[in-house]
Structure formats: structure tokens, C-alpha cells
Design a protein around this motif. Structure first.
Motif, mmCIF file in Angstrom:
data_model
loop_
_atom_site.group_PDB
_atom_site.id
_atom_site.type_symbol
_atom_site.label_atom_id
_atom_site.label_comp_id
_atom_site.label_asym_id
_atom_site.label_seq_id
_atom_site.Cartn_x
_atom_site.Cartn_y
_atom_site.Cartn_z
ATOM 1 N N ASP A 31 -1.619 1.539 -5.338
ATOM 2 C CA ASP A 31 -3.020 1.594 -4.919
ATOM 3 C C ASP A 31 -3.511 0.152 -4.818
ATOM 4 N N ILE A 46 -6.392 -2.661 -4.048
ATOM 5 C CA ILE A 46 -7.825 -2.936 -3.975
ATOM 6 C C ILE A 46 -8.010 -4.407 -3.623
ATOM 7 N N HIS A 70 0.825 -1.215 0.000
ATOM 8 C CA HIS A 70 0.000 0.000 0.000
ATOM 9 C C HIS A 70 0.857 1.263 0.000
#
Length: 203
Positions: free
Chosen positions: A166, A168, A162
Motif C-alpha cells: 500500500d 501513500i 504499488h
């Protein structure tokens, strides 16, 4: 001739005990080495089979859904468990790739299929064909199912990634977390009870 009560042998010090039915919350411990001999379990063979079938469904979902998506400069890359294993193989990390494939896919799948097979017959109080071999295989395969290690390692990697990407989280990682919980539940079930719950099939 009076029937002899079933015996219970401590795996650590070989002390022999006469088994008795445990009440809710009770745990049988060895008097010599204090090892856990047996725990009380409410689940019947049918309940254990339902748990294994649920784990199989979650296992399929965990392996077909992406685990995580990484974004960098507008580019998104997502992968499944097998995508990561194939990538490691191509990057000349064959040993790690084989260990990951074995401990995260083949050994858990083998354990669930074998357990489902013996429980399918145990519901009727019978021993499945190849019962002895299946029970020995379950004992040997048990320590090699490491889904919980994968989930913890993935969480650590996600936190570190992180910082640079990015990140997810995809459904696959949540499915693996659910699978870890299910495997932990039926890993605590003493499958040795199946020897007492079943009988040899008539020839």
C-alpha cells in the motif's frame, strides 16, 4: 576610444559574434553549427535571486519531509531521502549511497548557495568576492544536479511498488517535484549574463 560591443563565443565551434540585445521570444543561434548561443530572459538579478531563495526553501522541505509511506500487513514504513541514503549505506551499497547524496543533496545545495551568493551582489551591479571561482564552480556543478532524474525514478518505483504494498505519497515527493520544476527554470537561465551585468568592485 569607442567601446567595443561585448562578444559572444559559441561553446561548440568557437565562432565569435558581436552580442546584441534580444527581444522577447528571440533565440540567438550559431550560423556555423546551429547551437543555441543565448536566449531572451525577462528575469533581472533580483528576480533570479528570488527564484533561488524559493528553491532553497523547497529544498529544505523536500529533505525533512517523508517521501513515501509503504504499508504491508498493517505495518507502515515511511522514509526521507536521507533515510533512504543511510539505508543503502548500511546495506553495503556505498557507491550508490554516495552518488545519491552528491547528486540529490550536496551538488544542488552547492549550486543554489553559489548562485544566491553571486546574485546577492549582482542586484547592485557588483561582483561578489570570489566571483570568478563561483562562476567556474557553477559551470562544473551544473551537470551533476539530478533532482529530475530522482523524481522520475521515484515515480517509476512507486508504480511498481504499488503491486506489492500500500503506497501513500508523502509531502516530500511533491516538494521534490516542485524543486525539479524550479531547478529546470533557473537551469535555463544563462548565468554568463552576470559577467556583463556586474562590474569589478573598487579596491
Amino acid at each position: 576610444m569607442a567601446a567595443t560591443p561585448p562578444l559572444l563565443i559559441c561553446e561548440h565551434c568557437d565562432t565569435v559574434y558581436r552580442r546584441r540585445e534580444l527581444c522577447c521570444g528571440e533565440v540567438a543561434r550559431c550560423l556555423r553549427c546551429d547551437a543555441v548561443l543565448e536566449r531572451y530572459h525577462r528575469l533581472s538579478a533580483s528576480g533570479m535571486l528570488a527564484l533561488v531563495l524559493t528553491a532553497l526553501v523547497v529544498f529544505v522541505q523536500a529533505n525533512i519531509w517523508p517521501i513515501v509511506t509503504l504499508g504491508f500487513n498493517g505495518t507502515l514504513i515511511s522514509t526521507t531521502l536521507w533515510g533512504a541514503i543511510v539505508m543503502m549505506w548500511r546495506e553495503h551499497s556505498q557507491v550508490v549511497s554516495l552518488l545519491a547524496a552528491g547528486t540529490l543533496f550536496f551538488f544542488p545545495l552547492c549550486k543554489m548557495l553559489l548562485l544566491g551568493w553571486v546574485l546577492l551582489y549582482a542586484r547592485r551591479g557588483q561582483r561578489a568576492p570570489g566571483f570568478r571561482l563561483a562562476m567556474v564552480a557553477l559551470y562544473r556543478v551544473g551537470p551533476w544536479t539530478m533532482s529530475e532524474v530522482f523524481v522520475l525514478g521515484a515515480m517509476v518505483a512507486i508504480v511498481k511498488a504499488h503491486v506489492y504494498f500500500d503506497v501513500i505519497l508523502n509531502p516530500g515527493i511533491f516538494a521534490y517535484a516542485a524543486l525539479t520544476l524550479l531547478i529546470t527554470i533557473f537551469a535555463g537561465i544563462d548565468i554568463r549574463r552576470l559577467w556583463d551585468m556586474t562590474s569589478e568592485r573598487a579596491s
